[in-house]
Design an enzyme around this catalytic site. Sequence first.
Site, PDB file in Angstrom:
ATOM      1  N   GLU A  35       0.828  -1.213   0.000  1.00 44.87           N
ATOM      2  CA  GLU A  35       0.000   0.000   0.000  1.00 44.87           C
ATOM      3  C   GLU A  35       0.862   1.264   0.000  1.00 44.87           C
ATOM      4  OE1 GLU A  35      -3.377   0.526  -0.234  1.00 44.87           O
ATOM      5  OE2 GLU A  35      -3.329  -1.561  -0.845  1.00 44.87           O
ATOM      6  N   CYS A 190     -12.029   2.675 -14.466  1.00 41.78           N
ATOM      7  CA  CYS A 190     -12.510   4.041 -14.239  1.00 41.78           C
ATOM      8  C   CYS A 190     -11.306   4.976 -14.085  1.00 41.78           C
ATOM      9  CB  CYS A 190     -13.403   4.094 -13.000  1.00 41.78           C
ATOM     10  SG  CYS A 190     -14.332   5.634 -12.889  1.00 41.78           S
ATOM     11  N   CYS A 197     -15.849   2.711 -19.832  1.00 43.30           N
ATOM     12  CA  CYS A 197     -17.191   2.464 -19.278  1.00 43.30           C
ATOM     13  C   CYS A 197     -17.832   1.213 -19.861  1.00 43.30           C
ATOM     14  CB  CYS A 197     -18.078   3.684 -19.504  1.00 43.30           C
ATOM     15  SG  CYS A 197     -17.420   5.170 -18.714  1.00 43.30           S
ATOM     16  N   CYS A 200     -17.365  -1.605 -17.609  1.00 41.26           N
ATOM     17  CA  CYS A 200     -17.567  -1.342 -16.173  1.00 41.26           C
ATOM     18  C   CYS A 200     -18.844  -1.991 -15.637  1.00 41.26           C
ATOM     19  CB  CYS A 200     -17.619   0.164 -15.943  1.00 41.26           C
ATOM     20  SG  CYS A 200     -17.842   0.582 -14.206  1.00 41.26           S
TER      21      CYS A 200
HETATM   22  S1  SF4 Z   1     -19.406   3.679 -15.853  1.00 43.92           S
HETATM   23 FE1  SF4 Z   1     -17.783   2.884 -14.561  1.00 43.92          FE
HETATM   24  S2  SF4 Z   1     -15.898   3.440 -15.617  1.00 43.92           S
HETATM   25 FE2  SF4 Z   1     -17.534   4.724 -16.445  1.00 43.92          FE
HETATM   26  S3  SF4 Z   1     -17.477   6.577 -15.211  1.00 43.92           S
HETATM   27 FE3  SF4 Z   1     -18.975   5.220 -14.287  1.00 43.92          FE
HETATM   28  S4  SF4 Z   1     -17.840   4.128 -12.699  1.00 43.92           S
HETATM   29 FE4  SF4 Z   1     -16.343   5.025 -14.081  1.00 43.92          FE
END
Ligand code: SF4
Length: 349
Positions: A35, A190, A197, A200
């Site tokens: 970390e 992200c 996205c 995601c």
């Molecule tokens: S969809 Fe996922 S990767 Fe895209 S902005 Fe939202 S949290 Fe971030």
Amino acid sequence: MTTLADALVSWHSKHGRHDLPWQHDRTPWRVWVSEIMLQQTQVATVIPYYERFMRRFPDVCALADAPLDEVLHLWSGLGYYARARNLHRAAQRVRDDFGGVFPTDFAAVESLPGIGRSTAGAILALSREARFPILDGNVKRVMARRFGITGSPGERAVEQRLWALAEEHTPHVAVGAYTQAIMDLGATVCVRTRPLCALCPLREECHAYRTHRQHLIPAPRARSRTARRVREVVMLIAQREDGAVLLERRPPQGIWGGLWCLPEFASESAARGYAAAELRAEIEARPLAQVPHAFTHFDLVITPLLAQCREARAGAGTRDADQLLWYDMRAPARVGLPAPIQQILASLT
Ligand code: SF4
């Protein structure tokens, strides 16, 4: 309804990283070191440093008992050396105040040098499955986008809202898997610019995605209007006939604190004066090529001056002899050297 934690843990089990060195044998010691090294540093850079460090310091007491020079030697090139100094001090606290056993109490963990709230939470969650939220830079970005928290995470009110969300969404089971998952999502999907996205697991519910405002959340930091500061210094490469080069230990605080460096001067004439008066050294007519180095807040430009010493005599007068070292590049001492100094020394051989 699928919770944020469920979605992240499920995504991580299929798509996350599982074979990083600190993901095996998750003791507090191994997680703690990872970390700290991963702060402001990419995973790929950290891996070889981490492996060398763990080989040399397999447990907290091995680090606590080691000289700081040895610690900085193994940290050389990784940057942000206050991390290494704090880790060393914290290891000594664990050895002296906690009998060499990493504390389980959150307040005790957070009181150790170099460990803030998020790092304490990450260590306890990842190594002990203890339910504590984390909020490092990557997690702040995920939370801000997912929940549409505008404003800069550097502002106190924004940060407090993000902590509240982090607390609310930290699960009561599989907290280690969740912690790893949200850190990985922020680091690999992200990301700051052009988040992926389409890959995601939070996409359906994500405020920033649904409103096409990924580039606006979190609010970019205000750019400083003042030009970036440039600091120019002269560094003396005083070399003996046997090839050894004079190094000087830097003060414990400040940039490169505790590391060994070429003697630094504000001007070429000051360096020449020192070389002639204290080292009886002759400086070559022309300086070597300048070496630039970027720090977070300023740029350093080093002008190296090569000087050949007729006598192995140094340190009288203006410089503290205890803080000087003739560094033999063929049998190098195990001390910390900043990356630009390593670069300059390598150019001599
Ligand atoms: S969809 Fe996922 S990767 Fe895209 S902005 Fe939202 S949290 Fe971030």
